[in-house]
Design a protein around this motif. Structure first.
Motif, PDB file in Angstrom:
ATOM      1  N   GLU A 132       0.862  -1.201   0.151  1.00 35.35           N
ATOM      2  CA  GLU A 132       0.090  -0.147   0.085  1.00 35.35           C
ATOM      3  C   GLU A 132       0.852   1.484  -0.104  1.00 35.35           C
ATOM      4  N   SER A 133       2.181   1.178   0.408  1.00 33.58           N
ATOM      5  CA  SER A 133       2.798   2.471   0.508  1.00 33.58           C
ATOM      6  C   SER A 133       3.994   2.563  -0.627  1.00 33.58           C
ATOM      7  N   LYS A 134       4.050   1.397  -1.592  1.00 39.06           N
ATOM      8  CA  LYS A 134       5.237   1.501  -2.802  1.00 39.06           C
ATOM      9  C   LYS A 134       4.732   2.599  -3.553  1.00 39.06           C
ATOM     10  N   ILE A 135       5.451   3.028  -4.366  1.00 40.83           N
ATOM     11  CA  ILE A 135       5.003   3.922  -5.264  1.00 40.83           C
ATOM     12  C   ILE A 135       4.465   3.222  -6.647  1.00 40.83           C
ATOM     13  N   ILE A 136       3.391   3.952  -7.018  1.00 35.82           N
ATOM     14  CA  ILE A 136       2.590   3.029  -8.196  1.00 35.82           C
ATOM     15  C   ILE A 136       2.825   3.647  -9.682  1.00 35.82           C
ATOM     16  N   GLU A 137       2.931   3.251 -10.569  1.00 35.90           N
ATOM     17  CA  GLU A 137       3.543   3.644 -11.779  1.00 35.90           C
ATOM     18  C   GLU A 137       2.362   2.849 -12.717  1.00 35.90           C
ATOM     19  N   ARG A 138       1.358   3.398 -13.114  1.00 38.73           N
ATOM     20  CA  ARG A 138       0.637   2.960 -14.128  1.00 38.73           C
ATOM     21  C   ARG A 138       0.249   3.581 -15.430  1.00 38.73           C
ATOM     22  N   MET A 143       1.930   7.564  -8.355  1.00 37.79           N
ATOM     23  CA  MET A 143       1.574   7.875  -7.004  1.00 37.79           C
ATOM     24  C   MET A 143       2.639   7.651  -6.174  1.00 37.79           C
ATOM     25  N   ASP A 144       2.660   8.347  -5.159  1.00 32.76           N
ATOM     26  CA  ASP A 144       3.794   8.269  -4.042  1.00 32.76           C
ATOM     27  C   ASP A 144       3.027   8.354  -2.618  1.00 32.76           C
ATOM     28  N   PRO A 145       2.829   7.086  -1.966  1.00 32.86           N
ATOM     29  CA  PRO A 145       1.696   7.229  -1.003  1.00 32.86           C
ATOM     30  C   PRO A 145       2.426   7.899   0.262  1.00 32.86           C
ATOM     31  N   LEU A 146       3.940   7.552   0.304  1.00 37.33           N
ATOM     32  CA  LEU A 146       4.399   8.363   1.463  1.00 37.33           C
ATOM     33  C   LEU A 146       4.418   9.934   1.374  1.00 37.33           C
ATOM     34  N   ARG A 147       4.450  10.391   0.365  1.00 37.54           N
ATOM     35  CA  ARG A 147       4.454  11.780   0.051  1.00 37.54           C
ATOM     36  C   ARG A 147       3.109  12.424  -0.129  1.00 37.54           C
ATOM     37  N   HIS A 148       2.454  11.546  -0.345  1.00 37.34           N
ATOM     38  CA  HIS A 148       0.725  11.961  -0.858  1.00 37.34           C
ATOM     39  C   HIS A 148       0.840  12.653  -2.325  1.00 37.34           C
ATOM     40  N   SER A 149       1.738  12.210  -3.010  1.00 39.36           N
ATOM     41  CA  SER A 149       1.922  12.921  -4.395  1.00 39.36           C
ATOM     42  C   SER A 149       1.127  12.209  -5.421  1.00 39.36           C
ATOM     43  N   VAL A 150       0.556  12.720  -6.268  1.00 40.14           N
ATOM     44  CA  VAL A 150      -0.016  12.370  -7.710  1.00 40.14           C
ATOM     45  C   VAL A 150       0.381  13.106  -9.021  1.00 40.14           C
ATOM     46  N   MET A 151       1.109  12.391  -9.778  1.00 36.98           N
ATOM     47  CA  MET A 151       1.163  12.868 -11.090  1.00 36.98           C
ATOM     48  C   MET A 151       0.801  12.400 -12.071  1.00 36.98           C
ATOM     49  N   TRP A 152       0.210  12.995 -13.212  1.00 31.76           N
ATOM     50  CA  TRP A 152      -0.574  12.407 -14.431  1.00 31.76           C
ATOM     51  C   TRP A 152       0.076  12.983 -15.586  1.00 31.76           C
ATOM     52  N   LYS A 153       0.913  12.511 -16.340  1.00 33.81           N
ATOM     53  CA  LYS A 153       1.623  13.011 -17.473  1.00 33.81           C
ATOM     54  C   LYS A 153       2.498  14.173 -17.046  1.00 33.81           C
ATOM     55  N   GLY A 154       3.050  13.635 -16.058  1.00 33.71           N
ATOM     56  CA  GLY A 154       4.096  14.722 -15.529  1.00 33.71           C
ATOM     57  C   GLY A 154       3.536  15.927 -14.566  1.00 33.71           C
ATOM     58  N   LYS A 155       2.269  15.932 -14.745  1.00 31.49           N
ATOM     59  CA  LYS A 155       1.677  17.302 -13.837  1.00 31.49           C
ATOM     60  C   LYS A 155       0.999  16.849 -12.687  1.00 31.49           C
ATOM     61  N   ASP A 156       1.598  17.588 -11.528  1.00 25.78           N
ATOM     62  CA  ASP A 156       0.786  17.491 -10.341  1.00 25.78           C
ATOM     63  C   ASP A 156      -0.705  17.585 -10.257  1.00 25.78           C
ATOM     64  N   VAL A 157      -1.136  16.608  -9.451  1.00 24.47           N
ATOM     65  CA  VAL A 157      -2.706  16.700  -9.144  1.00 24.47           C
ATOM     66  C   VAL A 157      -2.835  16.543  -7.577  1.00 24.47           C
ATOM     67  N   SER A 158      -3.455  17.550  -7.251  1.00 26.01           N
ATOM     68  CA  SER A 158      -3.693  17.647  -5.547  1.00 26.01           C
ATOM     69  C   SER A 158      -5.043  17.095  -5.254  1.00 26.01           C
ATOM     70  N   LEU A 159      -4.912  16.086  -4.318  1.00 25.82           N
ATOM     71  CA  LEU A 159      -6.002  15.362  -3.906  1.00 25.82           C
ATOM     72  C   LEU A 159      -6.306  15.437  -2.488  1.00 25.82           C
ATOM     73  N   THR A 160      -7.366  15.081  -2.086  1.00 21.32           N
ATOM     74  CA  THR A 160      -7.712  15.188  -0.796  1.00 21.32           C
ATOM     75  C   THR A 160      -7.316  13.580  -0.250  1.00 21.32           C
ATOM     76  N   VAL A 161      -7.485  13.445   0.953  1.00 29.03           N
ATOM     77  CA  VAL A 161      -6.867  11.966   1.345  1.00 29.03           C
ATOM     78  C   VAL A 161      -7.963  10.876   1.026  1.00 29.03           C
ATOM     79  N   THR A 162      -9.084  11.310   0.901  1.00 30.41           N
ATOM     80  CA  THR A 162     -10.147  10.375   0.755  1.00 30.41           C
ATOM     81  C   THR A 162      -9.838   9.873  -0.884  1.00 30.41           C
ATOM     82  N   GLU A 163      -9.906  11.136  -1.832  1.00 32.83           N
ATOM     83  CA  GLU A 163      -9.684  10.876  -3.269  1.00 32.83           C
ATOM     84  C   GLU A 163      -8.446  10.022  -3.198  1.00 32.83           C
ATOM     85  N   PHE A 164      -7.333  10.317  -2.697  1.00 31.60           N
ATOM     86  CA  PHE A 164      -6.009   9.588  -2.902  1.00 31.60           C
ATOM     87  C   PHE A 164      -6.223   8.022  -2.410  1.00 31.60           C
ATOM     88  N   LEU A 165      -6.855   7.758  -1.535  1.00 31.25           N
ATOM     89  CA  LEU A 165      -7.148   6.490  -1.315  1.00 31.25           C
ATOM     90  C   LEU A 165      -7.792   5.680  -2.040  1.00 31.25           C
TER      91      LEU A 165
END
Length: 233
Positions: A132-138, A143-165
């Motif tokens: 659950e905490s490993k970086i996900i690349e699809r 997605m980097d769970p430890l840093r709560h970061s999401v990127m799509w096509k190299g662009k940052d996307v800001s998500l709430t904790v619920t959206e992230f999960l």
């Protein structure tokens, strides 16, 4: 000690709920309108906000919209008994949860604790290294769970904790269907009940955010009557 901002124009609610939260070990800040809360948040952001929807000067919807421009902190809406439209709209605007008035203060405390636990789990480096905490690349997603970061096509996307999960749960197994019940288990603690509409609203908000950086985003598929699936692009 977590700082909880309680924003409501009902002084009885402010007094009784703040006393309960303080007895539970929280630091509580109270405000009786949205503008006063926003002014204070601009100086110092709390760890979580509990917002009434209908308030003078600035209502809860407007306040949430302003907050989501600068923070992903957890937000719970307090809604009137029959305001189903407000509940759905609030979730689509980025609220993490809602509690209907009149409400059990114990229920509110449990919702607050659940959100804070989830926030800590996805935003700190204290989470053990698991699947659950490993970086996900699809494909275009990273997605980097430890840093709560999401990127799509190299662009940052800001998500709430619920959206992230929810996105994490779907992206971990591309092509596999997740039912709404399974997504509820991922995003909420066992003792917290939410209905199907809540999950649907979070997914709509999640899609909207992804499409804000890519209008062609279509990786999250709805299977009507079944659930949702992430299709790797």
């Amino acid at each position: 000690m977590s700082r909880i901002a309680l924003v409501d124009d009902d002084r009885n609610i402010l007094t009784s709920v703040s006393m309960t939260l303080e007895a539970e070990g929280f630091e509580v800040e109270t405000y009786n309108d949205g503008q006063s809360a926003l002014d204070a948040f601009n100086r110092r952001m709390p760890d979580m906000a509990v917002l009434d929807i209908k308030m003078p000067r600035m209502d809860g919807m407007d306040l949430l919209q302003r907050l989501r421009q600068k923070t992903t902190m957890p937000v719970i809406f307090l809604t009137s008994k029959d305001d189903e439209i407000d509940e759905v709209l609030g979730l689509r605007m980025g609220a993490d949860d809602y509690v209907k008035k009149p409400f059990s203060q114990r229920l509110l405390v449990e919702r607050i604790r659940a959100l804070l636990r989830r926030q800590e789990a996805v935003s700190t480096g204290e989470v053990p290294v698991t699947e659950e905490s490993k970086i996900i690349e699809r494909g275009n997603l990273r997605m980097d769970p430890l840093r709560h970061s999401v990127m799509w096509k190299g662009k940052d996307v800001s998500l709430t904790v619920t959206e992230f999960l929810l996105l994490q749960a779907l992206a971990q197994r591309p092509g596999f269907v997740k039912s709404r019940d399974q997504l509820m288990d991922v995003a909420y603690d066992d003792q917290v009940y939410v209905d199907d509409r809540t999950i649907d609203s979070h997914i709509k908000r999640l899609r909207k955010k992804m499409r804000s950086v890519d209008e062609e985003f279509s990786a999250i598929e709805t299977l009507y009557g079944i659930g949702y699936r992430y299709n790797e692009e």
